[in-house]
Motif scaffolding. Structure first.
Motif, mmCIF file in Angstrom:
data_model
loop_
_atom_site.group_PDB
_atom_site.id
_atom_site.type_symbol
_atom_site.label_atom_id
_atom_site.label_comp_id
_atom_site.label_asym_id
_atom_site.label_seq_id
_atom_site.Cartn_x
_atom_site.Cartn_y
_atom_site.Cartn_z
ATOM 1 N N ARG A 13 0.821 -1.227 0.000
ATOM 2 C CA ARG A 13 0.000 0.000 0.000
ATOM 3 C C ARG A 13 0.851 1.272 0.000
ATOM 4 N NH1 ARG A 13 -5.005 -1.074 -1.449
ATOM 5 N NH2 ARG A 13 -5.840 0.628 -0.261
ATOM 6 N N ARG A 14 2.108 1.161 -0.465
ATOM 7 C CA ARG A 14 2.954 2.350 -0.540
ATOM 8 C C ARG A 14 2.459 3.256 -1.665
ATOM 9 N NH1 ARG A 14 6.173 2.535 -4.885
ATOM 10 N NH2 ARG A 14 6.663 0.583 -5.936
ATOM 11 N N PRO A 15 2.657 4.540 -1.515
ATOM 12 C CA PRO A 15 2.249 5.448 -2.590
ATOM 13 C C PRO A 15 3.108 5.212 -3.838
ATOM 14 C CG PRO A 15 2.636 6.650 -0.542
ATOM 15 C CD PRO A 15 3.132 5.262 -0.338
ATOM 16 N N PRO A 16 2.489 4.999 -4.975
ATOM 17 C CA PRO A 16 3.261 4.803 -6.200
ATOM 18 C C PRO A 16 3.861 6.123 -6.673
ATOM 19 C CG PRO A 16 0.931 4.763 -6.694
ATOM 20 C CD PRO A 16 1.061 4.877 -5.195
ATOM 21 N N THR A 17 4.914 6.014 -7.447
ATOM 22 C CA THR A 17 5.577 7.196 -7.990
ATOM 23 C C THR A 17 5.234 7.347 -9.471
ATOM 24 O OG1 THR A 17 7.541 5.965 -8.664
ATOM 25 C CG2 THR A 17 7.505 6.846 -6.400
ATOM 26 N N ALA A 18 5.585 8.504 -10.026
ATOM 27 C CA ALA A 18 5.397 8.708 -11.464
ATOM 28 C C ALA A 18 6.238 7.695 -12.244
ATOM 29 C CB ALA A 18 5.777 10.130 -11.839
ATOM 30 N N ALA A 19 7.403 7.337 -11.696
ATOM 31 C CA ALA A 19 8.247 6.326 -12.353
ATOM 32 C C ALA A 19 7.544 4.970 -12.382
ATOM 33 C CB ALA A 19 9.589 6.220 -11.646
ATOM 34 N N ASP A 20 6.859 4.603 -11.293
ATOM 35 C CA ASP A 20 6.089 3.349 -11.278
ATOM 36 C C ASP A 20 5.064 3.343 -12.407
ATOM 37 O OD1 ASP A 20 7.323 2.287 -8.951
ATOM 38 O OD2 ASP A 20 5.870 3.299 -7.653
ATOM 39 N N ALA A 21 4.357 4.441 -12.565
ATOM 40 C CA ALA A 21 3.325 4.534 -13.600
ATOM 41 C C ALA A 21 3.938 4.427 -14.990
ATOM 42 C CB ALA A 21 2.547 5.842 -13.457
ATOM 43 N N HIS A 22 5.091 5.037 -15.182
ATOM 44 C CA HIS A 22 5.766 4.972 -16.482
ATOM 45 C C HIS A 22 6.253 3.556 -16.777
ATOM 46 C CE1 HIS A 22 7.993 6.443 -19.929
ATOM 47 N NE2 HIS A 22 9.008 5.715 -19.510
ATOM 48 N N VAL A 23 6.879 2.927 -15.788
ATOM 49 C CA VAL A 23 7.370 1.552 -15.978
ATOM 50 C C VAL A 23 6.204 0.599 -16.239
ATOM 51 C CG1 VAL A 23 8.520 -0.389 -14.820
ATOM 52 C CG2 VAL A 23 9.493 1.917 -14.677
ATOM 53 N N ALA A 45 0.156 8.053 -11.554
ATOM 54 C CA ALA A 45 0.313 7.734 -10.132
ATOM 55 C C ALA A 45 -0.591 8.654 -9.320
ATOM 56 C CB ALA A 45 1.758 7.910 -9.705
ATOM 57 N N CYS A 46 -1.350 8.059 -8.433
ATOM 58 C CA CYS A 46 -2.218 8.803 -7.525
ATOM 59 C C CYS A 46 -1.710 8.602 -6.095
ATOM 60 C CB CYS A 46 -3.657 8.320 -7.659
ATOM 61 S SG CYS A 46 -4.316 8.582 -9.314
ATOM 62 N N GLN A 47 -2.450 9.066 -5.136
ATOM 63 C CA GLN A 47 -2.013 8.993 -3.751
ATOM 64 C C GLN A 47 -1.781 7.562 -3.270
ATOM 65 O OE1 GLN A 47 -4.518 11.128 -1.055
ATOM 66 N NE2 GLN A 47 -3.331 10.558 0.737
ATOM 67 N N ASP A 48 -2.668 6.650 -3.612
ATOM 68 C CA ASP A 48 -2.532 5.282 -3.107
ATOM 69 C C ASP A 48 -2.675 4.210 -4.185
ATOM 70 O OD1 ASP A 48 -5.190 5.613 -3.591
ATOM 71 O OD2 ASP A 48 -5.873 4.894 -1.651
ATOM 72 N N SER A 49 -2.630 4.606 -5.449
ATOM 73 C CA SER A 49 -2.796 3.644 -6.542
ATOM 74 C C SER A 49 -2.252 4.232 -7.836
ATOM 75 C CB SER A 49 -4.276 3.300 -6.722
ATOM 76 O OG SER A 49 -4.997 4.452 -7.113
ATOM 77 N N ILE A 50 -2.239 3.391 -8.851
ATOM 78 C CA ILE A 50 -1.969 3.861 -10.210
ATOM 79 C C ILE A 50 -3.262 3.727 -10.988
ATOM 80 C CG2 ILE A 50 -0.732 3.429 -12.364
ATOM 81 C CD1 ILE A 50 1.614 2.386 -10.729
ATOM 82 N N ASP A 51 -3.697 4.834 -11.569
ATOM 83 C CA ASP A 51 -4.864 4.802 -12.452
ATOM 84 C C ASP A 51 -4.359 4.459 -13.844
ATOM 85 O OD1 ASP A 51 -6.660 5.445 -10.495
ATOM 86 O OD2 ASP A 51 -6.830 7.547 -11.054
ATOM 87 N N LEU A 52 -4.992 3.491 -14.456
ATOM 88 C CA LEU A 52 -4.585 3.001 -15.755
ATOM 89 C C LEU A 52 -5.802 3.018 -16.670
ATOM 90 C CD1 LEU A 52 -2.163 1.569 -17.205
ATOM 91 C CD2 LEU A 52 -3.187 -0.570 -16.453
ATOM 92 N N VAL A 53 -5.626 3.534 -17.870
ATOM 93 C CA VAL A 53 -6.698 3.523 -18.863
ATOM 94 C C VAL A 53 -6.184 2.780 -20.087
ATOM 95 C CG1 VAL A 53 -8.249 4.899 -20.296
ATOM 96 C CG2 VAL A 53 -7.598 5.725 -18.021
ATOM 97 N N LEU A 54 -6.904 1.731 -20.470
ATOM 98 C CA LEU A 54 -6.543 0.957 -21.651
ATOM 99 C C LEU A 54 -7.547 1.237 -22.762
ATOM 100 C CD1 LEU A 54 -5.650 -2.575 -20.232
ATOM 101 C CD2 LEU A 54 -4.178 -0.592 -20.531
ATOM 102 N N PHE A 55 -7.031 1.482 -23.926
ATOM 103 C CA PHE A 55 -7.833 1.652 -25.127
ATOM 104 C C PHE A 55 -7.572 0.405 -25.965
ATOM 105 C CE2 PHE A 55 -6.887 5.732 -23.437
ATOM 106 C CZ PHE A 55 -7.930 6.579 -23.773
ATOM 107 N N THR A 56 -8.607 -0.381 -26.213
ATOM 108 C CA THR A 56 -8.430 -1.637 -26.939
ATOM 109 C C THR A 56 -9.414 -1.756 -28.090
ATOM 110 O OG1 THR A 56 -9.980 -2.916 -25.590
ATOM 111 C CG2 THR A 56 -7.708 -2.791 -24.804
ATOM 112 N N SER A 57 -9.031 -2.576 -29.041
ATOM 113 C CA SER A 57 -9.948 -2.901 -30.134
ATOM 114 C C SER A 57 -10.354 -4.375 -30.044
ATOM 115 C CB SER A 57 -9.289 -2.624 -31.489
ATOM 116 O OG SER A 57 -8.106 -3.385 -31.634
ATOM 117 N N GLY A 58 -9.876 -5.067 -29.017
ATOM 118 C CA GLY A 58 -10.198 -6.479 -28.851
ATOM 119 C C GLY A 58 -11.457 -6.678 -28.024
#
Length: 91
Positions: A13-23, A45-58
């Motif tokens: 539950r550590r705060p993620p970093t911008a580097a975590d989100a990039h990796v 990277a947010c306070q307690d998570s990484i928000d991820l948005v996927l754009f897919t055609s599958g």
């Protein structure tokens, strides 16, 4: 094209970093199956998570959340850095 928002949290539950989100984006692209339909990825990277948005055609519209979750779960399971992170569909 389908757009699905996911949330990732670290096991400690550590705060993620911008580097975590990039990796994380790099991990997704490195492990994406070309036939899976991954088109674009956004991560933040947010306070307690990484928000991820996927754009897919599958998959179909109704299957898009499960399809995106599978893409992400597969990539995480293949990455030592993210293997123990928890991914869920953002609600």
């Amino acid at each position: 094209m389908h757009i699905v928002r996911l949330t990732l949290t670290s096991p400690d539950r550590r705060p993620p970093t911008a580097a975590d989100a990039h990796v994380l984006k790099d991990v997704l692209w490195a492990h994406a199956d070309p036939s899976g339909g991954l088109e674009h990825v956004q991560s933040r990277a947010c306070q307690d998570s990484i928000d991820l948005v996927l754009f897919t055609s599958g998959g179909s519209g109704g299957d898009a959340p499960a399809h995106s979750l599978a893409i992400c779960s597969t990539a995480l399971s293949r990455s030592p850095a993210f293997r123990s992170w928890r991914v869920s569909i953002a609600g």
